[in-house]
Design an enzyme around this catalytic site. Structure first.
Site, mmCIF file in Angstrom:
data_model
loop_
_atom_site.group_PDB
_atom_site.id
_atom_site.type_symbol
_atom_site.label_atom_id
_atom_site.label_comp_id
_atom_site.label_asym_id
_atom_site.label_seq_id
_atom_site.Cartn_x
_atom_site.Cartn_y
_atom_site.Cartn_z
ATOM 1 N N CYS A 2 0.810 -1.208 0.000
ATOM 2 C CA CYS A 2 0.000 0.000 0.000
ATOM 3 C C CYS A 2 0.853 1.272 0.000
ATOM 4 C CB CYS A 2 -0.948 0.069 1.186
ATOM 5 S SG CYS A 2 -2.136 -1.249 1.219
ATOM 6 N N ARG A 27 6.411 -1.286 -3.797
ATOM 7 C CA ARG A 27 5.949 -1.891 -2.545
ATOM 8 C C ARG A 27 4.947 -3.002 -2.795
ATOM 9 N NH1 ARG A 27 6.822 1.954 1.742
ATOM 10 N NH2 ARG A 27 5.102 1.085 2.907
ATOM 11 N N TRP A 73 -3.071 -2.946 -1.554
ATOM 12 C CA TRP A 73 -2.746 -4.364 -1.520
ATOM 13 C C TRP A 73 -3.846 -4.981 -0.661
ATOM 14 C CZ3 TRP A 73 -0.263 -8.637 1.091
ATOM 15 C CH2 TRP A 73 0.545 -9.414 0.280
ATOM 16 N N ASN A 99 -3.597 3.319 5.019
ATOM 17 C CA ASN A 99 -2.757 2.126 5.127
ATOM 18 C C ASN A 99 -2.937 1.552 6.522
ATOM 19 O OD1 ASN A 99 -1.695 2.531 2.629
ATOM 20 N ND2 ASN A 99 0.365 3.090 3.309
ATOM 21 N N GLY A 100 -3.057 0.250 6.613
ATOM 22 C CA GLY A 100 -3.176 -0.361 7.935
ATOM 23 C C GLY A 100 -4.451 -1.171 8.035
ATOM 24 N N GLU A 482 19.269 -17.950 1.592
ATOM 25 C CA GLU A 482 19.010 -16.709 0.860
ATOM 26 C C GLU A 482 18.993 -16.972 -0.654
ATOM 27 O OE1 GLU A 482 17.884 -13.927 1.304
ATOM 28 O OE2 GLU A 482 18.698 -12.553 -0.165
ATOM 29 N N LYS A 486 15.730 -16.205 -3.032
ATOM 30 C CA LYS A 486 15.730 -15.383 -4.254
ATOM 31 C C LYS A 486 15.023 -16.128 -5.389
ATOM 32 C CE LYS A 486 16.627 -12.821 -2.363
ATOM 33 N NZ LYS A 486 16.278 -11.629 -1.732
ATOM 34 N N GLU A 489 11.290 -16.331 -4.776
ATOM 35 C CA GLU A 489 10.606 -15.027 -4.853
ATOM 36 C C GLU A 489 10.375 -14.559 -6.282
ATOM 37 O OE1 GLU A 489 13.394 -12.760 -2.266
ATOM 38 O OE2 GLU A 489 11.597 -11.934 -1.356
ATOM 39 N N HIS A 505 19.619 -35.988 5.597
ATOM 40 C CA HIS A 505 18.532 -36.406 6.489
ATOM 41 C C HIS A 505 17.178 -36.157 5.838
ATOM 42 C CE1 HIS A 505 21.412 -37.230 9.597
ATOM 43 N NE2 HIS A 505 21.916 -36.017 9.466
ATOM 44 N N LYS A 604 7.141 -5.411 -0.999
ATOM 45 C CA LYS A 604 8.480 -5.058 -0.527
ATOM 46 C C LYS A 604 8.504 -4.932 0.988
ATOM 47 C CE LYS A 604 12.738 -3.518 -1.008
ATOM 48 N NZ LYS A 604 13.691 -4.630 -1.158
HETATM 49 C C1 G6P Z 1 9.049 -9.099 2.750
HETATM 50 C C2 G6P Z 1 9.843 -9.035 1.465
HETATM 51 C C3 G6P Z 1 11.194 -9.705 1.681
HETATM 52 C C4 G6P Z 1 11.906 -9.065 2.856
HETATM 53 C C5 G6P Z 1 11.048 -9.130 4.123
HETATM 54 C C6 G6P Z 1 11.654 -8.351 5.273
HETATM 55 O O1 G6P Z 1 8.693 -10.402 3.022
HETATM 56 O O2 G6P Z 1 9.159 -9.656 0.406
HETATM 57 O O3 G6P Z 1 11.980 -9.558 0.518
HETATM 58 O O4 G6P Z 1 13.117 -9.704 3.071
HETATM 59 O O5 G6P Z 1 9.783 -8.557 3.846
HETATM 60 O O6 G6P Z 1 11.698 -6.987 4.952
HETATM 61 P P1 G6P Z 1 12.527 -5.934 5.758
HETATM 62 O O7 G6P Z 1 12.188 -4.605 5.140
HETATM 63 O O8 G6P Z 1 12.082 -6.017 7.179
HETATM 64 O O9 G6P Z 1 13.959 -6.275 5.624
#
Ligand code: G6P
Length: 609
Positions: A2, A27, A73, A99-100, A482, A486, A489, A505, A604
């Site tokens: 949002c 976002r 969103w 927002n919220g 990580e 990626k 995502e 395991h 984001k």
């Molecule tokens: C969301 C995003 C991730 C990000 C996470 C934490 O899930 O999609 O890519 O790592 O938030 O975000 P932050 O701003 O707290 O690092």
């Protein structure tokens, strides 16, 4: 998640509001809308889908020099035009964007329906609009009306409201959800993120929780919920406008991957103490005495930031000999955590607005815990609500999936761990070696980037693979996670990041001939055991891509492809090994033709719990 943008001034509001919303697109959103006021009428445009659809549906825009807009969103109610913001009260006099989430919305809705209100949407925002509208209808000014309405809600709200009968003014409020106000000459802008303001001004006022601002072309007046005046500091927006532009890159993600050497350099500038073999973190020094009493460190974060936190915990344990863990903030917040005064809590968040991370730090502070913050966004909630902290200075990160913020956050945990290590077990010479390794890092990261063609080749070869495994040990377990994150995502590939030890395991059963496995095998204490894993994978026909020392012939013989690492100190390897994994995910998503910067279903910054 949002976005909010508003404008009040002398120019046409539509292009400014839509332009601001465009800068907040990163976002994540599923619908958009704008309200302007012209000739004492609210003009409304709303549309499902991208901002382009909104613009196409109103090629001329909307008239008026005051306007508010929103990218939504969906939370309360599906993705429909009726649910898009802005929302109007039933008298069509006021409009708000929000927002919220309002937690007590059902009770409020019931009460209003009993009084004859017919709601047109399923949103909690329309309920809030109605509450404000009723106050205005009773003769109150807009600020007073917003204030009274907010007193009735439980939950979070970053809102901006406009009254068609008083169009020279906007009212903005912050209950938990960020609101920033840009100051200009005869104009003001209001947004949920400073990124949207920067093209117009570099001066802003950041609303604190429970503050309400009246915004006119001449400036801002802020009060708290008890209507006491608040003295606001004018802050500088630090990034340059072009930092939030794509430039010559096809995607923000690629730009941000390539910005890593610069971001790391900026992030460590002035923070290394080569003589003492230690680090200097401004925020930390103000609490130095208390740090000597710290006996445990608990990192907490979500998503990519959680993986940077895991690297931090490893460094603390291994090199500072400080008991440390990395906790999923979403869990920590609800687990009734045991908080003691000899523990330092470190909350990490790129955006500084992740609701779960803020929830955890609030819970900890409520119990008297000392909380440090690591964030990329200056003035974010995390920066404001922690006892002290460190900005990673990676520059604006626009792509939903995080890259340069990850390496910069890892660097911040390195600096913190080095400081603790030097307060405890680490000798000066070892400290100096660590500092020297950090100094070399930007150039070495650049070297890793130069291998993009190899990563691209691998991506094109395995773009159709249904599953990809990433393995590492020690400090590289979080990096394996990580790498998998990626790929999930942005390329929507089922992937897992595992410790080499955990692989046999269970997950080993997934290996079939030709399946890609990324193995992180730097020349550290984990190498011998990783060689064992490589043999297990080789025996089952996996296609192994190893990130290993350029001269490691033993690894080269066992695997199919090597992405070479430069000689480096073992503490810094995550910031090198992660680079090919980022490039690989990028090129897989590119080969599949996906919307790399805005992957499906993700946002984001996740500002709801
Ligand atoms: C969301 C995003 C991730 C990000 C996470 C934490 O899930 O999609 O890519 O790592 O938030 O975000 P932050 O701003 O707290 O690092």
């Amino acid at each position: 998640m949002c976005g909010i943008m508003g404008y009040v001034g002398k120019e046409e509001a539509w292009p400014i509001v839509v332009g601001g919303l465009r800068r907040l697109e990163y976002r994540g959103y599923d619908s958009a809308g704008v309200v302007t006021v012209s000739r004492k009428r609210l003009r409304l445009a709303r549309s499902v889908g991208h901002l382009r659809a909104l613009e196409d549906s109103h090629p001329e825009g909307l008239p008026g020099t005051v306007g508010i807009g929103h990218t939504r969103w969906a939370t309360h109610g599906g993705v429909t035009q009726a649910n898009c913001h802005p929302h109007l009260d039933s008298a069509q006099r006021i409009a708000i964007v929000h927002n919220g989430i309002i937690d007590n919305v059902e009770a409020l809705r019931k009460e209003l329906v009993a009084q004859g209100v017919e709601f047109r949407s399923e949103t909690d925002t329309e309920v809030l609009a109605e509450l404000i509208g009723r106050e205005v209808a009773a003769g109150r000014g807009l600020r007073d009306a917003v204030l009274r309405a907010l007193r009735r809600i439980e939950g979070t709200a970053g809102i901006v409201a406009v009254d068609r009968n008083d169009p020279e003014r906007l009212v903005a409020a912050r209950i938990g959800s960020p609101v920033v106000i840009g100051l200009g000459d005869g104009a003001c802008w209001v947004a949920s993120d400073a990124l949207a303001l920067r093209p117009y001004t570099d001066r802003m006022v950041v609303l604190e929780d429970s503050e309400i601002a009246e915004i006119s072309p001449d400036g801002v007046r802020t009060v708290d919920l008890d209507e006491r005046d608040r003295d606001k500091r004018v802050e500088k927006i630090l990034h340059r406008p072009e930092e939030a532009e794509k430039g010559d890159y096809e995607h923000f993600m690629l730009k941000e991957i390539w910005e890593q050497p610069l971001a790391l350099d900026r992030s460590m500038r002035g923070r290394l103490d080569a003589g003492m073999g230690s680090s200097r973190l401004g925020g930390l020094e103000t609490h130095e005495q208390r740090l000597f009493d710290i006996r445990r460190v608990v990192f907490c974060a979500c998503g990519t930031s959680l993986y940077s936190a895991q690297v931090g915990a490893y460094l603390m344990n291994r090199y500072a000999r400080m008991p440390a863990t990395a906790e999923d903030a979403a869990e920590l917040a609800v687990q009734n955590p045991i908080v003691d005064r000899h523990t330092l809590y470190v909350a990490i968040s790129q955006s500084g607005e992740t609701a779960d991370t803020l929830g955890a730090l609030r819970e900890i502070r409520l119990r008297g815990g000392l909380v440090a913050g690591i964030t990329n966004v200056v003035g974010s909630s995390l920066a404001r609500e922690t006892d002290f902290g460190t900005y990673v200075h990676a520059g604006p990160e626009i792509s939903v999936c995080s890259t340069k913020a990850f390496t910069a956050q890892v660097l911040a945990t390195e600096l913190l761990s080095l400081r603790f290590a030097r307060m405890r077990d680490l000798g000066a010479n070892e400290g100096r070696a660590w500092v020297a390794a950090l100094e070399k890092l930007p150039a070495q990261t650049q070297g890793m980037l130069e291998q993009w063609q190899l990563c691209k080749q691998m991506a094109e070869r395995f773009q159709a693979a249904p599953y990809t495994m990433f393995i590492g040990r020690g400090i590289n377990v979080p990096v394996a996670s990580e790498g998998a994150l990626k790929l999930k995502e942005i390329a929507y590939v089922s992937a897992e990041g595992l410790s080499g030890g955990g692989m046999k395991h269970g997950p080993l059963a997934l290996i079939e001939p030709g399946l890609p496995v990324w193995a992180l095998v730097p020349p550290d204490e984990t190498r011998e055991r990783m060689l064992g894993n490589l043999r297990e994978l080789e025996a089952r026909g996996a296609y192994i891509i190893a990130v290993a020392a350029a001269d490691d012939t033993e690894v080269a013989e066992l695997v199919d492809t090597v992405v070479p690492l430069p000689p480096h100190h073992p503490t810094v390897s995550p910031m090198l090994t992660v680079v090919p994994l980022q490039l690989y995910a990028y090129y897989v998503a590119l080969a599949k033709g996906y919307d790399i910067d805005k992957p499906r279903n993700l946002a984001k910054s996740v500002t709801v719990m």
